[in-house]
Design an enzyme around this catalytic site. Structure first.
Site, mmCIF file in Angstrom:
data_model
loop_
_atom_site.group_PDB
_atom_site.id
_atom_site.type_symbol
_atom_site.label_atom_id
_atom_site.label_comp_id
_atom_site.label_asym_id
_atom_site.label_seq_id
_atom_site.Cartn_x
_atom_site.Cartn_y
_atom_site.Cartn_z
ATOM 1 N N ASP A 81 -6.269 5.882 0.081
ATOM 2 C CA ASP A 81 -4.881 6.244 0.346
ATOM 3 C C ASP A 81 -4.858 7.413 1.347
ATOM 4 O O ASP A 81 -5.548 8.415 1.139
ATOM 5 C CB ASP A 81 -4.283 6.672 -1.010
ATOM 6 C CG ASP A 81 -2.812 6.963 -0.956
ATOM 7 O OD1 ASP A 81 -2.094 6.284 -0.212
ATOM 8 O OD2 ASP A 81 -2.372 7.873 -1.706
ATOM 9 N N HIS A 82 -4.084 7.273 2.425
ATOM 10 C CA HIS A 82 -3.958 8.333 3.435
ATOM 11 C C HIS A 82 -5.296 8.798 4.022
ATOM 12 O O HIS A 82 -5.567 10.004 4.090
ATOM 13 C CB HIS A 82 -3.220 9.562 2.875
ATOM 14 C CG HIS A 82 -1.793 9.287 2.513
ATOM 15 N ND1 HIS A 82 -0.791 9.165 3.463
ATOM 16 C CD2 HIS A 82 -1.204 9.098 1.315
ATOM 17 C CE1 HIS A 82 0.357 8.904 2.851
ATOM 18 N NE2 HIS A 82 0.139 8.847 1.543
ATOM 19 N N HIS A 180 6.932 11.933 -0.808
ATOM 20 C CA HIS A 180 5.942 12.109 -1.883
ATOM 21 C C HIS A 180 6.388 13.187 -2.860
ATOM 22 O O HIS A 180 6.845 14.252 -2.439
ATOM 23 C CB HIS A 180 4.582 12.529 -1.308
ATOM 24 C CG HIS A 180 3.935 11.485 -0.452
ATOM 25 N ND1 HIS A 180 3.965 11.526 0.916
ATOM 26 C CD2 HIS A 180 3.247 10.367 -0.786
ATOM 27 C CE1 HIS A 180 3.301 10.478 1.400
ATOM 28 N NE2 HIS A 180 2.870 9.759 0.392
ATOM 29 N N ASN A 230 3.416 2.889 -4.136
ATOM 30 C CA ASN A 230 2.432 3.903 -4.533
ATOM 31 C C ASN A 230 3.027 4.869 -5.556
ATOM 32 O O ASN A 230 4.124 5.389 -5.338
ATOM 33 C CB ASN A 230 2.036 4.738 -3.316
ATOM 34 C CG ASN A 230 1.130 4.002 -2.377
ATOM 35 O OD1 ASN A 230 1.147 2.775 -2.322
ATOM 36 N ND2 ASN A 230 0.334 4.735 -1.633
ATOM 37 N N VAL A 231 2.267 5.113 -6.613
ATOM 38 C CA VAL A 231 2.739 6.048 -7.648
ATOM 39 C C VAL A 231 1.607 7.010 -7.996
ATOM 40 O O VAL A 231 0.510 6.572 -8.354
ATOM 41 C CB VAL A 231 3.168 5.288 -8.930
ATOM 42 C CG1 VAL A 231 3.626 6.265 -10.007
ATOM 43 C CG2 VAL A 231 4.279 4.283 -8.623
ATOM 44 N N ASN A 232 1.890 8.290 -7.893
ATOM 45 C CA ASN A 232 0.890 9.292 -8.251
ATOM 46 C C ASN A 232 1.486 10.392 -9.139
ATOM 47 O O ASN A 232 1.034 10.621 -10.256
ATOM 48 C CB ASN A 232 0.285 9.900 -6.971
ATOM 49 C CG ASN A 232 -0.989 10.672 -7.244
ATOM 50 O OD1 ASN A 232 -1.377 10.851 -8.392
ATOM 51 N ND2 ASN A 232 -1.652 11.137 -6.207
#
Ligand code: 13P
Length: 280
Positions: A81-82, A180, A230-232
Site C-alpha cells: 500500500d502506497h 485517510h 482500504n481500511v486501516n
C-alpha cells in the site's frame, strides 16, 4: 490461494461489490483479517504500507500470509500500500507480494507517469498487478481531533484516463473527497466524479481512506464503480482499545496468548462488518 488484486477486482466490478483491503502490521492483525474473511467466505486483500512492512518485515509478512492462506478456502491478495518509489515496490515484489500500489501522487504528472510506467513493466513481467494513483489523497491513518485537512487534490476524470493510458496500470486510485484517517466531520464523496472516472477509465477503482465514511456513501460509491476499499484506522483503533481493556482486566497476566485473543477478535469484528457492508 494467493491471487493478484486485479484478479479479485475484475470479478468485483462485474458483480458490483467491493473487496476490502485491510492494513496489518503484525501477526495478530493478520490473523483477525484472515479469520474474518474465512468466516464470511469472502476474498480479501491484505496489505502493508512501507512503514508497516518495515516494522513487521516484508518477508515475515508475506510468508505468514502465504502460510495461513494455504489452509484457507478463500482467495487472498498480498498488496503493498502506497509504495513511494520504484525501488520500494521492486523490493516488495521480490519479497513475494502479489500486488502493488505505486503512489507518486505528490510528484508532477510527468514524473508520476514515468515512475508508474517503470513499475508496471517490472510488475507485469513477474505476474504482479499494479494500482496507480493520480490526484493526491491527504491525511494519515489515525484518529484526528480536528477538521479534515484540505491537502487533497481531486482527480480530474480526463487526466485520470490519460494517466491510465500512458502507464498501463490495472487498478486506479483517485481522490474523490476521500481522506485517510477519522476526523470530527465525515468526508463527502463526490459520487458523480467516481462515476465519470469509472466510465472514462474502464478500470476497477480503489477508494483509500475507507475509515469513517458513512455506510450510505460507501454503498453509493460501490454502485458508481469503486471495487476496492482500504481500511486501516478503524482496525488500529479497535485493536488498541481491545488490547488496553484486556490488559486492564488482566493486570497480572504475562502470557501473550491469553490476552491477545481479545485484540484479534476486535480486528475480526471490524473486518466482518466492513466485508458485509462492501457486499451489501
Ligand atoms: P483509513 O486509515 O482511513 O482507513 O485509510 C486506509 C488507507 O487508505 C490505506 O491506504
Amino acid at each position: 490461494m494467493i491471487v493478484t488484486a486485479k484478479d479479485l477486482l475484475i470479478k468485483a466490478r462485474a458483480g458490483r461489490y467491493a473487496i476490502g483491503a485491510f492494513n496489518t502490521s503484525d501477526l495478530e492483525i493478520t490473523k483477525g483479517i484472515l479469520e474474518a474473511a474465512l468466516e464470511l467466505k469472502s476474498p480479501v486483500i491484505i496489505e502493508t504500507s512501507e512503514g508497516e512492512a518495515h516494522f513487521e518485515g516484508y518477508r515475515v509478512f508475506v510468508d505468514s500470509v502465504r502460510d495461513m492462506a494455504e489452509d484457507l478456502s478463500v482467495d487472498v491478495a498480498i498488496n503493498l500500500d502506497h509504495g513511494k518509489s520504484f525501488e520500494s515496490v521492486k523490493y516488495a515484489i521480490e519479497s513475494g507480494y502479489s500486488s502493488v500500489h505505486i503512489d507518486c501522487s505528490l510528484l508532477s504528472k510527468a514524473e508520476n507517469i514515468a515512475v508508474t510506467k517503470k513499475v508496471v513493466e517490472f510488475a507485469h513481467s513477474r505476474g504482479v498487478s499494479v494500482e496507480g494513483e493520480f490526484g493526491h489523497v491527504g491525511g494519515s491513518s489515525e484518529i484526528h481531533e480536528g477538521e479534515q485537512p484540505q491537502d487533497g487534490t481531486l482527480t480530474d476524470p480526463q487526466e485520470a484516463a490519460d494517466y491510465i493510458k500512458q502507464t498501463g496500470v490495472d487498478i486506479f486510485a483517485g481522490s474523490y473527497g476521500n481522506i485517510h484517517g477519522v476526523y470530527k466531520n465525515p468526508p463527502h464523496l463526490d459520487i458523480e466524479r467516481i462515476k465519470k472516472i469509472a466510465e472514462e477509465s474502464g478500470l476497477p477503482l480503489s477508494l483509500h481512506g475507507g475509515s469513517g465514511i458513512p455506510d450510505d456513501q460507501i454503498k453509493a460509491a460501490i454502485q458508481a464503480g469503486i471495487c476496492k476499499i482500504n481500511v486501516n484506522t478503524e482496525i488500529r483503533k479497535a485493536y488498541r482499545e481491545a488490547l488496553d481493556k484486556a490488559l486492564r482486566n488482566k493486570v497480572a497476566e504475562i502470557v501473550p496468548y491469553k490476552y491477545m485473543p481479545e485484540a484479534i477478535n476486535a480486528v475480526k469484528e471490524v473486518v466482518r462488518q466492513k466485508i458485509s457492508l462492501f457486499h451489501a
